[in-house]
Design a protein around this motif. Structure first.
Motif, PDB file in Angstrom:
ATOM      1  N   GLN A 159     -44.796 -28.455  -3.400  1.00  0.00           N
ATOM      2  CA  GLN A 159     -45.654 -28.317  -4.808  1.00  0.00           C
ATOM      3  C   GLN A 159     -44.966 -27.484  -5.900  1.00  0.00           C
ATOM      4  OE1 GLN A 159     -48.987 -25.478  -3.767  1.00  0.00           O
ATOM      5  NE2 GLN A 159     -47.927 -23.794  -4.042  1.00  0.00           N
ATOM      6  N   ASP A 160     -43.770 -27.435  -5.432  1.00  0.00           N
ATOM      7  CA  ASP A 160     -42.599 -26.745  -6.762  1.00  0.00           C
ATOM      8  C   ASP A 160     -43.222 -25.326  -7.286  1.00  0.00           C
ATOM      9  OD1 ASP A 160     -40.205 -27.047  -8.019  1.00  0.00           O
ATOM     10  OD2 ASP A 160     -41.177 -27.828  -9.873  1.00  0.00           O
ATOM     11  N   TRP A 161     -43.800 -24.659  -6.336  1.00  0.00           N
ATOM     12  CA  TRP A 161     -44.232 -23.374  -6.833  1.00  0.00           C
ATOM     13  C   TRP A 161     -44.443 -22.500  -5.781  1.00  0.00           C
ATOM     14  CZ3 TRP A 161     -47.008 -18.733  -6.760  1.00  0.00           C
ATOM     15  CH2 TRP A 161     -46.864 -18.044  -7.902  1.00  0.00           C
ATOM     16  N   GLY A 162     -43.990 -21.243  -5.508  1.00  0.00           N
ATOM     17  CA  GLY A 162     -44.148 -20.241  -4.626  1.00  0.00           C
ATOM     18  C   GLY A 162     -43.463 -19.041  -4.832  1.00  0.00           C
ATOM     19  N   ARG A 163     -43.664 -18.054  -4.125  1.00  0.00           N
ATOM     20  CA  ARG A 163     -43.227 -16.706  -4.040  1.00  0.00           C
ATOM     21  C   ARG A 163     -43.197 -16.063  -2.595  1.00  0.00           C
ATOM     22  NH1 ARG A 163     -42.632 -18.656  -8.390  1.00  0.00           N
ATOM     23  NH2 ARG A 163     -42.931 -17.611 -10.337  1.00  0.00           N
ATOM     24  N   VAL A 164     -41.953 -15.838  -2.436  1.00  0.00           N
ATOM     25  CA  VAL A 164     -41.886 -15.308  -1.218  1.00  0.00           C
ATOM     26  C   VAL A 164     -40.937 -13.945  -1.134  1.00  0.00           C
ATOM     27  CG1 VAL A 164     -40.673 -15.294   1.374  1.00  0.00           C
ATOM     28  CG2 VAL A 164     -41.273 -17.203   0.072  1.00  0.00           C
ATOM     29  N   GLN A 165     -41.568 -12.857  -0.667  1.00  0.00           N
ATOM     30  CA  GLN A 165     -40.901 -11.597  -0.762  1.00  0.00           C
ATOM     31  C   GLN A 165     -40.770 -10.688   0.494  1.00  0.00           C
ATOM     32  OE1 GLN A 165     -42.368  -9.265  -4.334  1.00  0.00           O
ATOM     33  NE2 GLN A 165     -43.598 -11.079  -5.107  1.00  0.00           N
ATOM     34  N   TYR A 166     -39.856  -9.921   0.504  1.00  0.00           N
ATOM     35  CA  TYR A 166     -39.241  -9.034   1.757  1.00  0.00           C
ATOM     36  C   TYR A 166     -39.549  -7.683   1.309  1.00  0.00           C
ATOM     37  CZ  TYR A 166     -37.899 -13.533   3.217  1.00  0.00           C
ATOM     38  OH  TYR A 166     -37.698 -15.144   3.569  1.00  0.00           O
ATOM     39  N   VAL A 167     -40.534  -6.759   2.006  1.00  0.00           N
ATOM     40  CA  VAL A 167     -40.527  -5.522   1.603  1.00  0.00           C
ATOM     41  C   VAL A 167     -39.422  -4.666   2.259  1.00  0.00           C
ATOM     42  CG1 VAL A 167     -42.132  -3.450   1.449  1.00  0.00           C
ATOM     43  CG2 VAL A 167     -43.090  -5.751   0.823  1.00  0.00           C
ATOM     44  N   ALA A 168     -38.306  -4.599   1.744  1.00  0.00           N
ATOM     45  CA  ALA A 168     -37.218  -3.871   2.396  1.00  0.00           C
ATOM     46  C   ALA A 168     -37.205  -2.374   1.862  1.00  0.00           C
ATOM     47  CB  ALA A 168     -35.716  -4.322   2.051  1.00  0.00           C
ATOM     48  N   SER A 169     -36.267  -1.673   1.966  1.00  0.00           N
ATOM     49  CA  SER A 169     -36.261  -0.334   1.936  1.00  0.00           C
ATOM     50  C   SER A 169     -34.630   0.290   1.282  1.00  0.00           C
ATOM     51  CB  SER A 169     -36.397   0.455   2.940  1.00  0.00           C
ATOM     52  OG  SER A 169     -36.218   1.783   2.858  1.00  0.00           O
ATOM     53  N   GLU A 170     -34.718   1.477   0.805  1.00  0.00           N
ATOM     54  CA  GLU A 170     -33.576   1.718   0.029  1.00  0.00           C
ATOM     55  C   GLU A 170     -32.898   2.232   1.489  1.00  0.00           C
ATOM     56  OE1 GLU A 170     -34.940   5.735   1.936  1.00  0.00           O
ATOM     57  OE2 GLU A 170     -35.940   4.113   0.956  1.00  0.00           O
ATOM     58  N   SER A 171     -33.269   2.251   2.642  1.00  0.00           N
ATOM     59  CA  SER A 171     -32.648   2.494   3.765  1.00  0.00           C
ATOM     60  C   SER A 171     -31.653   1.316   4.225  1.00  0.00           C
ATOM     61  CB  SER A 171     -33.747   2.790   4.972  1.00  0.00           C
ATOM     62  OG  SER A 171     -34.156   4.019   4.734  1.00  0.00           O
ATOM     63  N   ALA A 172     -31.879   0.163   3.620  1.00  0.00           N
ATOM     64  CA  ALA A 172     -30.950  -0.836   3.672  1.00  0.00           C
ATOM     65  C   ALA A 172     -29.716  -0.574   2.994  1.00  0.00           C
ATOM     66  CB  ALA A 172     -31.452  -2.153   3.079  1.00  0.00           C
ATOM     67  N   VAL A 173     -29.591   0.192   2.183  1.00  0.00           N
ATOM     68  CA  VAL A 173     -28.423   0.374   1.541  1.00  0.00           C
ATOM     69  C   VAL A 173     -27.737   1.562   2.038  1.00  0.00           C
ATOM     70  CG1 VAL A 173     -27.209   0.422  -0.629  1.00  0.00           C
ATOM     71  CG2 VAL A 173     -28.861  -1.072  -0.287  1.00  0.00           C
TER      72      VAL A 173
END
Length: 264
Positions: A131-145
């Motif tokens: 459909q040429d539209w979408g949103r994918v998000q990953y809720v990461a953390s400052e702990s990743a860095v």
């Protein structure tokens, strides 16, 4: 800014409380139909009742299933096969001595925090691309860095989520599908309060516990307080909208300044 998600369907994993519940409320307030998820169906229904108190005209769907399993993901797909906005929020955390973490625990953190998000992205992204539209998000953390010494297994899983955000964004390159990770800082949820009390002390007043934790364990925070779940949700709702159409493959910070660098 006026954010409208009317006509969009969102799935927020692990959304019966904390950041997930705040994100579900924010997306619903913006007009999206929101699938609320948790392992316990009864708990999901109670969460939806609370969400309707906050967003009376919200359109909520219940998914009582464990998103860390293939069977749970199949239940989600059967319930909401067409998802425009996928928020991979499900996650576990806990303090452990690094040398005491066995293979099974390493696998559990990877399967719950990382593989669950991979599986759902693989499941829902094809339609978004069509459909040429979408949103994918990953809720990461400052702990990743800023990997915390007391829970490196958690930090490892969140670092992996940053790779997912960048990698799947490349898979969606040249389309209307955006993929991002969100670096959430220390946030005041029920789980985090229990975690913080376990480290600092259970018999002290909460204000003192919070101040001690931020001073001794997160001294680099510029806010010098825990972030509220709604503050994280505000960024996620924005990234879910048309207004964020040029933001993809990014690790967006809502960390209260904990990460002591200009870039993540």
């Amino acid at each position: 800014m006026q954010i409208s998600l009317t006509g969009r369907t969102a799935l927020v994993t692990g959304s019966t409380q904390g950041i997930g519940a705040a994100v579900a409320a924010g997306l619903a307030a913006a007009g999206a139909r929101v699938a609320v998820n948790g392992r316990d169906p009864e708990r999901v229904e109670k969460a939806i009742a609370r969400l309707r108190d906050d967003v009376p005209d919200g359109d909520f769907t219940a998914i009582g299933a464990d998103m860390a399993t293939e069977d749970g993901a199949a239940v989600a797909y059967e319930t909401v096969p067409d998802v425009d906005i996928l928020i991979n929020n499900l996650g576990i955390f806990g303090a452990r001595d690094a040398l005491d973490i066995d293979d099974a625990e390493w696998r559990r953190y990877f399967e719950v925090n990382v593989l669950s998000a991979v599986r759902l992205t693989r499941m829902y992204m094809p339609r978004m691309l069509e459909q040429d539209w979408g949103r994918v998000q990953y809720v990461a953390s400052e702990s990743a860095v800023a990997i915390p010494a007391e829970m490196i297994q958690y930090g490892m899983s969140k670092t992996a989520m940053l790779a997912l955000g960048r990698g799947f964004a490349k898979r969606a390159a040249g389309t209307g599908v955006t993929v991002n990770s969100v670096l959430a800082g220390p946030t005041h949820t029920e789980g985090v309060e229990e975690f913080v009390r376990g480290i600092v002390g259970r018999d002290l007043p909460w204000d003192e516990v919070q101040r001690t934790f931020m001073r001794e364990y997160r001294p680099q925070s510029l806010l010098q307080r825990l972030i509220q779940p709604a503050e994280i949700a505000n960024m996620i709702v924005y990234l879910s909208s048309d207004l964020a159409s040029a933001t993809t493959g990014a690790a967006v910070r809502v960390d209260g300044g904990v990460i002591d660098s200009i870039l993540p």
